[in-house]
Scaffold this active site. Structure first.
Site, PDB file in Angstrom:
ATOM      1  N   MET A   4       1.215  -1.545  -0.134  1.00  0.00           N
ATOM      2  CA  MET A   4       0.082   0.127  -0.039  1.00  0.00           C
ATOM      3  C   MET A   4       1.004   1.444   0.477  1.00  0.00           C
ATOM      4  O   MET A   4       0.585   1.935  -0.210  1.00  0.00           O
ATOM      5  CB  MET A   4      -0.729  -0.237   0.990  1.00  0.00           C
ATOM      6  N   LYS A  45      -3.753  -1.802  16.056  1.00  0.00           N
ATOM      7  CA  LYS A  45      -4.195  -1.503  15.908  1.00  0.00           C
ATOM      8  C   LYS A  45      -6.151  -1.574  16.553  1.00  0.00           C
ATOM      9  O   LYS A  45      -6.077  -0.408  16.060  1.00  0.00           O
ATOM     10  CB  LYS A  45      -4.802  -2.485  14.543  1.00  0.00           C
ATOM     11  N   TYR A  64      -1.219  -8.277  17.246  1.00  0.00           N
ATOM     12  CA  TYR A  64      -2.131  -7.223  16.135  1.00  0.00           C
ATOM     13  C   TYR A  64      -3.162  -7.264  16.338  1.00  0.00           C
ATOM     14  O   TYR A  64      -3.740  -5.407  15.762  1.00  0.00           O
ATOM     15  CB  TYR A  64      -2.156  -7.909  14.391  1.00  0.00           C
ATOM     16  N   ASP A  66      14.165   3.147  10.542  1.00  0.00           N
ATOM     17  CA  ASP A  66      12.774   2.192  11.221  1.00  0.00           C
ATOM     18  C   ASP A  66      12.007   2.590  11.815  1.00  0.00           C
ATOM     19  O   ASP A  66      12.485   3.480  12.759  1.00  0.00           O
ATOM     20  CB  ASP A  66      14.029   1.745  11.874  1.00  0.00           C
ATOM     21  N   VAL A  67      10.701   2.463  12.609  1.00  0.00           N
ATOM     22  CA  VAL A  67       9.871   2.719  12.708  1.00  0.00           C
ATOM     23  C   VAL A  67       9.773   3.199  13.708  1.00  0.00           C
ATOM     24  O   VAL A  67       9.222   3.572  14.867  1.00  0.00           O
ATOM     25  CB  VAL A  67       8.788   2.533  11.750  1.00  0.00           C
ATOM     26  N   THR A  70      -1.482 -12.351  -1.857  1.00  0.00           N
ATOM     27  CA  THR A  70      -2.367 -13.176  -1.840  1.00  0.00           C
ATOM     28  C   THR A  70      -2.603 -13.352  -2.747  1.00  0.00           C
ATOM     29  O   THR A  70      -3.855 -14.274  -3.252  1.00  0.00           O
ATOM     30  CB  THR A  70      -3.490 -11.619  -1.320  1.00  0.00           C
ATOM     31  N   ASP A  80      11.281   3.635   4.701  1.00  0.00           N
ATOM     32  CA  ASP A  80      11.377   2.592   5.849  1.00  0.00           C
ATOM     33  C   ASP A  80      12.206   1.921   5.115  1.00  0.00           C
ATOM     34  O   ASP A  80      13.510   2.687   5.242  1.00  0.00           O
ATOM     35  CB  ASP A  80      11.162   1.791   3.471  1.00  0.00           C
TER      36      ASP A  80
END
Length: 247
Positions: free
Chosen positions: A18, A156, A152, A60-61, A190, A37
């Site tokens: 995305m 979220k 996760y 590095d987030v 996917t 990234d």
């Protein structure tokens, strides 16, 4: 006039999935884009393809010093930041019983801690122009939960709370903060033959009976990044084909 004309945008996880779709569209709409990234090769290649209005910065987030460096480099190159898309994410599939604590902490760090760090360090840059839009990518799993990916889900759900808290705090500076909650999205993963039966089963639960294309989520992110959404803040924008909304 392009929808993001003159805006400086940082997109985390911008080197794939995305994030790449967001970066391409943002440049098309007139933004100066920082592709942030860990994927140096993919990120640098993408920035080169997008031209002079895109640069790659390794990020590095989960590391605070890395965020500080990113803000400094962005301002030195393009100026103060107008848009932050907290897009980087990570998921592992396992039961609570079989999930190690190390895996839990890694998932929380990438999906939750990164949102806090990004907002904390980009906010001072946005204050310089008294405007800005922060788009935090959560998930349909942050609305309705789900089995076999509890870390996760936890992260979220937390993104929703962080978004609302930041929106209230940043509003006096005309900085908006919203969350986006995508459902299942078509990606190279996917499309793999080994995943086709799993994806087919997932689609059965979606009222629209299909996966989202990355560009469909980009359309929503673009709206929130632009001035078109100038009265939207602290809100949750769901794009999941009806998965969490229809019983």
């Amino acid at each position: 006039m392009a929808r993001l004309d003159g805006k400086v945008a940082v997109i985390t996880g911008g080197a794939g999935g995305m994030g790449t779709a967001h970066a391409k569209r943002f440049v098309e709409e007139g933004a100066k884009v920082v592709i942030a990234d860990l994927g140096r090769s993919n990120g640098a290649d993408l920035a080169e393809k997008l031209g002079e209005n895109a640069i790659f910065i390794e990020l590095d987030v989960t590391d605070e010093s890395s965020w500080k460096s990113l803000v400094e480099q962005t301002e030195n190159t393009f100026g103060p930041i107008d848009v932050l898309v907290n897009n980087a994410g990570y998921i592992s599939i396992n039961s609570i019983e079989d999930t190690t604590y190390e895996e839990f902490k890694k998932t929380i760090a990438i999906n939750q801690d990164s949102i806090f760090l990004g907002m904390k360090h980009v906010y001072p840059s946005m204050k310089k122009t008294k405007s800005g839009s922060i788009v935090n990518i959560s998930s349909a799993s942050g609305i309705a939960g789900g089995v076999s990916h509890s870390p996760y889900v936890a992260a979220k759900f937390a993104v929703r709370g962080l978004t609302k808290a930041a929106a209230a705090e940043f509003a006096p500076d005309n900085i908006r903060v919203n969350s986006v909650h995508p459902g299942n999205i078509r990606t190279p993963m996917t499309d793999q033959d080994s995943n086709r039966e799993l994806i087919k089963a997932m689609i059965e639960d979606v009222p629209l009976k299909r996966l989202a294309e990355p560009e469909e989520i980009t359309n929503l992110v673009l709206y929130l990044a632009s001035d078109e959404s100038s009265f939207s803040t602290a809100a949750e924008f769901i794009a999941d084909g009806g998965l969490t909304q229809i019983i």
